[in-house]
Enzyme design. Structure first.
Site, PDB file in Angstrom:
ATOM      1  N   ASN A 208       0.851  -1.196   0.000  1.00 16.53           N
ATOM      2  CA  ASN A 208       0.000   0.000   0.000  1.00 16.53           C
ATOM      3  C   ASN A 208       0.883   1.241   0.000  1.00 16.53           C
ATOM      4  OD1 ASN A 208       0.571   0.777   2.843  1.00 16.53           O
ATOM      5  ND2 ASN A 208      -0.367  -1.215   3.229  1.00 16.53           N
ATOM      6  N   ASP A 277      -3.841  -6.363   4.675  1.00 16.77           N
ATOM      7  CA  ASP A 277      -4.821  -7.273   5.272  1.00 16.77           C
ATOM      8  C   ASP A 277      -4.716  -8.689   4.701  1.00 16.77           C
ATOM      9  OD1 ASP A 277      -6.101  -5.428   7.047  1.00 16.77           O
ATOM     10  OD2 ASP A 277      -6.950  -4.436   5.295  1.00 16.77           O
ATOM     11  N   PRO A 303      -3.019 -11.937  10.013  1.00 11.97           N
ATOM     12  CA  PRO A 303      -3.557 -11.700  11.361  1.00 11.97           C
ATOM     13  C   PRO A 303      -3.754 -10.210  11.595  1.00 11.97           C
ATOM     14  CG  PRO A 303      -1.223 -12.285  11.463  1.00 11.97           C
ATOM     15  CD  PRO A 303      -1.644 -12.460  10.036  1.00 11.97           C
ATOM     16  N   ASP A 304      -4.768  -9.837  12.370  1.00 13.92           N
ATOM     17  CA  ASP A 304      -4.940  -8.438  12.776  1.00 13.92           C
ATOM     18  C   ASP A 304      -4.093  -8.244  14.037  1.00 13.92           C
ATOM     19  OD1 ASP A 304      -5.830  -5.996  13.938  1.00 13.92           O
ATOM     20  OD2 ASP A 304      -7.572  -6.082  12.621  1.00 13.92           O
ATOM     21  N   ILE A 305      -2.972  -7.572  13.861  1.00 14.44           N
ATOM     22  CA  ILE A 305      -1.976  -7.479  14.948  1.00 14.44           C
ATOM     23  C   ILE A 305      -2.540  -6.669  16.119  1.00 14.44           C
ATOM     24  CG2 ILE A 305       0.379  -6.775  15.522  1.00 14.44           C
ATOM     25  CD1 ILE A 305       0.991  -6.952  12.458  1.00 14.44           C
ATOM     26  N   PHE A 322      -4.429   3.178  14.661  1.00 15.52           N
ATOM     27  CA  PHE A 322      -4.762   4.178  13.649  1.00 15.52           C
ATOM     28  C   PHE A 322      -5.933   3.660  12.831  1.00 15.52           C
ATOM     29  CE2 PHE A 322      -1.689   7.726  13.034  1.00 15.52           C
ATOM     30  CZ  PHE A 322      -0.973   7.535  14.203  1.00 15.52           C
ATOM     31  N   LYS A 336     -13.544   0.585  15.204  1.00 14.50           N
ATOM     32  CA  LYS A 336     -12.237  -0.082  15.351  1.00 14.50           C
ATOM     33  C   LYS A 336     -11.752  -0.029  16.806  1.00 14.50           C
ATOM     34  CE  LYS A 336     -11.048   0.549  10.526  1.00 14.50           C
ATOM     35  NZ  LYS A 336     -10.270   1.228   9.496  1.00 14.50           N
ATOM     36  N   LYS A 340     -11.169  -3.646  18.375  1.00 13.01           N
ATOM     37  CA  LYS A 340      -9.769  -4.039  18.619  1.00 13.01           C
ATOM     38  C   LYS A 340      -9.357  -3.801  20.071  1.00 13.01           C
ATOM     39  CE  LYS A 340      -8.776  -3.166  13.754  1.00 13.01           C
ATOM     40  NZ  LYS A 340      -7.750  -3.392  12.745  1.00 13.01           N
TER      41      LYS A 340
HETATM   42  N1  CTP Z   1      -3.994  -3.380  11.816  1.00 10.54           N
HETATM   43  C1  CTP Z   1      -3.252  -4.444  12.272  1.00 10.54           C
HETATM   44  N2  CTP Z   1      -3.220  -5.612  11.567  1.00 10.54           N
HETATM   45  C2  CTP Z   1      -3.915  -5.746  10.422  1.00 10.54           C
HETATM   46  C3  CTP Z   1      -4.683  -4.647   9.947  1.00 10.54           C
HETATM   47  C4  CTP Z   1      -4.704  -3.482  10.666  1.00 10.54           C
HETATM   48  O1  CTP Z   1      -2.620  -4.330  13.336  1.00 10.54           O
HETATM   49  N3  CTP Z   1      -3.864  -6.901   9.760  1.00 10.54           N
HETATM   50  C5  CTP Z   1      -4.030  -2.146  12.628  1.00 10.54           C
HETATM   51  C6  CTP Z   1      -3.395  -0.954  11.950  1.00 10.54           C
HETATM   52  O2  CTP Z   1      -2.020  -0.863  12.265  1.00 10.54           O
HETATM   53  C7  CTP Z   1      -4.181   0.196  12.549  1.00 10.54           C
HETATM   54  C8  CTP Z   1      -5.554  -0.400  12.792  1.00 10.54           C
HETATM   55  O3  CTP Z   1      -5.369  -1.817  12.824  1.00 10.54           O
HETATM   56  O4  CTP Z   1      -3.676   0.590  13.803  1.00 10.54           O
HETATM   57  C9  CTP Z   1      -6.587  -0.069  11.747  1.00 10.54           C
HETATM   58  O5  CTP Z   1      -6.082  -0.328  10.459  1.00 10.54           O
HETATM   59  P1  CTP Z   1      -6.958  -0.005   9.177  1.00 10.54           P
HETATM   60  O6  CTP Z   1      -6.183  -0.428   7.968  1.00 10.54           O
HETATM   61  O7  CTP Z   1      -7.482   1.391   9.255  1.00 10.54           O
HETATM   62  O8  CTP Z   1      -8.229  -0.940   9.407  1.00 10.54           O
HETATM   63  P2  CTP Z   1      -8.526  -2.433   9.120  1.00 10.54           P
HETATM   64  O9  CTP Z   1      -8.680  -3.136  10.430  1.00 10.54           O
HETATM   65  O10 CTP Z   1      -7.568  -3.027   8.155  1.00 10.54           O
HETATM   66  O11 CTP Z   1      -9.997  -2.314   8.502  1.00 10.54           O
HETATM   67  P3  CTP Z   1     -10.479  -1.785   7.055  1.00 10.54           P
HETATM   68  O12 CTP Z   1      -9.397  -2.149   6.079  1.00 10.54           O
HETATM   69  O13 CTP Z   1     -11.749  -2.515   6.858  1.00 10.54           O
HETATM   70  O14 CTP Z   1     -10.673  -0.294   7.202  1.00 10.54           O
END
Ligand code: CTP
Length: 407
Positions: A208, A277, A303-305, A322, A336, A340
């Site tokens: 990205n 993602d 994984p969503d960290i 963020f 979020k 989270k």
């Molecule tokens: N984040 C993370 N791990 C992921 C995706 C996101 O830790 N796999 C964290 C980002 O670092 C940020 C927050 O989650 O602090 C939100 O990220 P964002 O890209 O805005 O949201 P997403 O959860 O990816 O949701 P979406 O793409 O549907 O907006």
């Protein structure tokens, strides 16, 4: 740089007799461009390398050499200074300062100064390593002066070793640290920054547009304010900030592993990274021929960290995420925050030209469980400082609430 923390600060800049004195001219110019008032004091040896006229022209102020001028400069210059920067600092001047001599304008000014002092040594490696110089540097540390440890590399004398004047970026950070309030001292901060890259084959990846600028600004400002910083960074075109632990990663899985390793000891975690993602469902070790690429890529979810940290968060840890949004900012940020289990979500708009991925400015909304505040357009460093202000007020609220329940 309108938002520079150096704007309006008065720096007493001491220059000593080393070949690196020519670099000091560039530093004076950089300080002035950031809006600082610079008053240069040269030792007699410094004036043999670079003339006072050069420093006067670059600083816009008279350059001082003479101890016996009418104006009592050894008292008036330090009295006006917010900080003293000595670069390059020679073995001779370091010895003078360690002994408390006052036999030239620079040493007398430092002796008469109550502002913080930054010393940037530059000399031959053996002069630096000599026990006399090391003892003198130890004495200066004891006086509370900050020493910017010289870099290793090729020295002017042709030898290799430690003794090169640090780069301006490193000295600037140390100087800003001297000028900043140390309200994050004692905090161990973990910050993620930049994008992740998810390889499809040796030539291609998914990623990205994140530049890492916001996360790096958070890391620098936290360090300046006294925090111990670990920065887990995806691939970016930015130089690693000085004086912190920088862990370079590429993929979301590598970032997840680095974060889980460092989060245990962190008191504040900030997830500023734009984590991909999805990754390719399968990595091909050979470059995939274009005739063999499927028009629909098979993906696997990363994984969503942040969510993982939120689900097993210690009660004494502050978790900041963020939200990069192109619409419905407030609602998405709040969603979020809850999903989270974060304490604070920083929402930023990715469509605006002055708030988007590569911009040097940002306009954010800070969302907590019970508040929402949109800030004005600021530089990313000023934005970072405001995020730390908010983090500190959340920590204070938490402490106050804890005190109430134990009372
Ligand atoms: N984040 C993370 N791990 C992921 C995706 C996101 O830790 N796999 C964290 C980002 O670092 C940020 C927050 O989650 O602090 C939100 O990220 P964002 O890209 O805005 O949201 P997403 O959860 O990816 O949701 P979406 O793409 O549907 O907006």
């Amino acid at each position: 740089m309108s938002g520079s923390p150096l704007r309006g600060k008065t720096i007493l800049f001491g220059v000593c007799g080393s070949i690196a004195a020519f670099k000091a001219a560039g530093w004076v110019s950089a300080l002035r461009q950031e809006g600082a008032q610079v008053h240069v004091v040269l030792t007699a040896a410094a004036a043999r390398f670079v003339t006072p006229l050069t420093f006067a022209a670059l600083s816009g102020n008279p350059a001082h050499e003479n101890m016996f001028a009418a104006g009592m400069e050894h008292i008036s210059l330090p009295a006006a200074a917010d900080a003293v920067l000595i670069a390059p600092a020679t073995a001779q001047t370091i010895a003078r300062l360690a002994q408390g001599f006052a036999d030239d304008l620079l040493s007398a000014s430092v002796l008469a100064c109550s502002a913080p002092v930054l010393i940037c040594p530059a000399m031959n490696a053996r002069m630096l390593a000599h026990p006399a110089t090391q003892r003198n540097l130890a004495a200066l540390r004891e006086y509370g002066y900050r020493i910017a440890e010289p870099d290793c590399g090729r020295l002017a004398c042709g030898e290799e070793g430690a003794g090169r004047l640090v780069e301006w970026d490193t000295a600037r950070e140390a100087l800003l640290g001297l000028l900043a309030k140390q309200d994050l001292a004692g905090e161990r901060v973990l910050i993620t920054a930049g994008p992740t890259q998810e390889p499809l084959d040796p030539a291609r990846f998914l990623s990205n547009r994140s530049s890492g600028k916001m996360g790096y600004a958070l890391a620098r400002t936290a360090r300046r304010r006294g925090a111990e910083v670990t920065l887990v960074s995806g691939p970016v075109a930015l130089a690693p900030p000085p004086d912190m632990n920088v862990v370079s990663v590429r993929t979301a899985l590598e970032m997840a592993e680095a974060v889980s390793r460092h989060a245990q000891t962190a008191s504040i975690v900030v997830k500023a990274a734009a984590v991909a993602d999805f990754r390719a469902a399968a990595f091909s070790a050979q470059k995939i021929k274009k005739t063999a690429i499927e028009p629909l890529l098979a993906l696997a979810a990363n994984p969503d960290i942040l969510a993982a940290l939120g689900s097993r968060r210690r009660t004494d840890q502050l978790l900041i995420g963020f939200a990069a949004e192109s619409g419905g900012h407030e609602a998405e940020g709040r969603r979020k925050l809850l999903a989270k289990n974060a304490d604070l979500i920083v929402v930023n708009d990715i469509l605006g030209s002055s708030t988007g991925f590569e911009a040097d400015t940002n306009q954010i909304t800070l969302i907590t469980r019970d508040s929402s505040e949109t800030l004005e357009l600021l530089s990313k460093e000023e934005t970072a400082d405001r995020i730390w202000d908010k983090a500190l007020s959340l920590l204070q609220e938490r402490k106050a609430a804890g005190a109430e329940t134990t009372a």
